[in-house]
Design a protein around this motif. Structure first.
Motif, PDB file in Angstrom:
ATOM      1  N   SER A  57     -25.331  54.500 -46.410  1.00 42.45           N
ATOM      2  CA  SER A  57     -25.479  55.477 -45.330  1.00 42.45           C
ATOM      3  C   SER A  57     -24.138  55.628 -44.634  1.00 42.45           C
ATOM      4  O   SER A  57     -23.228  54.823 -44.851  1.00 42.45           O
ATOM      5  N   THR A  58     -24.016  56.639 -43.777  1.00 50.01           N
ATOM      6  CA  THR A  58     -22.748  56.841 -43.066  1.00 50.01           C
ATOM      7  C   THR A  58     -22.528  55.806 -41.974  1.00 50.01           C
ATOM      8  O   THR A  58     -21.405  55.605 -41.539  1.00 50.01           O
ATOM      9  N   THR A  59     -23.579  55.141 -41.529  1.00 47.05           N
ATOM     10  CA  THR A  59     -23.439  54.171 -40.440  1.00 47.05           C
ATOM     11  C   THR A  59     -23.280  52.735 -40.922  1.00 47.05           C
ATOM     12  O   THR A  59     -22.923  51.863 -40.154  1.00 47.05           O
ATOM     13  N   HIS A  98     -16.162  48.900 -41.900  1.00 43.78           N
ATOM     14  CA  HIS A  98     -15.449  50.162 -42.081  1.00 43.78           C
ATOM     15  C   HIS A  98     -13.956  49.901 -41.901  1.00 43.78           C
ATOM     16  O   HIS A  98     -13.558  49.228 -40.957  1.00 43.78           O
ATOM     17  N   ASN A 138     -17.956  57.871 -53.459  1.00 45.42           N
ATOM     18  CA  ASN A 138     -19.333  57.400 -53.372  1.00 45.42           C
ATOM     19  C   ASN A 138     -20.112  57.930 -54.563  1.00 45.42           C
ATOM     20  O   ASN A 138     -20.108  59.128 -54.844  1.00 45.42           O
ATOM     21  N   ASN A 188     -27.707  60.430 -41.483  1.00 44.41           N
ATOM     22  CA  ASN A 188     -26.761  59.438 -42.013  1.00 44.41           C
ATOM     23  C   ASN A 188     -26.763  59.353 -43.534  1.00 44.41           C
ATOM     24  O   ASN A 188     -26.266  58.396 -44.111  1.00 44.41           O
ATOM     25  N   VAL A 225     -25.840  59.839 -47.387  1.00 37.44           N
ATOM     26  CA  VAL A 225     -24.620  59.990 -48.170  1.00 37.44           C
ATOM     27  C   VAL A 225     -24.966  60.618 -49.519  1.00 37.44           C
ATOM     28  O   VAL A 225     -26.067  60.438 -50.032  1.00 37.44           O
ATOM     29  N   ILE A 256     -14.961  59.979 -49.960  1.00 34.01           N
ATOM     30  CA  ILE A 256     -15.188  59.555 -48.584  1.00 34.01           C
ATOM     31  C   ILE A 256     -13.900  58.953 -48.039  1.00 34.01           C
ATOM     32  O   ILE A 256     -13.260  58.158 -48.709  1.00 34.01           O
ATOM     33  N   ASN A 284     -16.680  56.453 -36.647  1.00 32.28           N
ATOM     34  CA  ASN A 284     -17.810  57.225 -37.153  1.00 32.28           C
ATOM     35  C   ASN A 284     -18.341  56.765 -38.496  1.00 32.28           C
ATOM     36  O   ASN A 284     -19.225  57.386 -39.048  1.00 32.28           O
ATOM     37  N   PHE A 342     -18.182  57.176 -41.889  1.00 31.98           N
ATOM     38  CA  PHE A 342     -17.574  58.053 -42.900  1.00 31.98           C
ATOM     39  C   PHE A 342     -17.476  59.458 -42.371  1.00 31.98           C
ATOM     40  O   PHE A 342     -18.285  59.926 -41.648  1.00 31.98           O
TER      41      PHE A 342
END
Length: 79
Positions: free
Chosen positions: A37-39, A47, A55, A64, A66, A71, A77, A79
């Motif tokens: 996920s982006t988080t 990160h 990805n 969130n 992906v 990426i 944030n 990604f």
């Protein structure tokens, strides 16, 4: 401090580059990872701002989610 440029496929790398790749018949293959996920930094520990990955997964839920894509990570944030 000693600094220099590295050239692969060139004997005269640009003075503005740390690394220059050059080929008429080959491409650059960057690292790949299946993100979740982006988080979440998983599968990485955290990160890392500016780190590039490709990805390979479609995962997570909006907002969130992906999808397979290049990426560039940010610390704030994800990604």
């Amino acid at each position: 401090m000693i600094s220099s440029q590295v050239g692969i496929g060139t004997s005269n790398p640009s003075n503005s580059a740390i690394l220059e790749l050059n080929s008429n018949n080959k491409g650059f293959l960057m690292n790949t990872s299946a993100l979740t996920s982006t988080t979440s930094p998983s599968p990485f520990t955290n990160h890392v701002e500016g780190m590039w990955v490709y990805n390979t997964a479609a995962a997570g839920a909006p907002p969130n989610k992906v999808i397979p894509d290049y990426i560039i990570m940010t610390v704030q944030n994800g990604f």
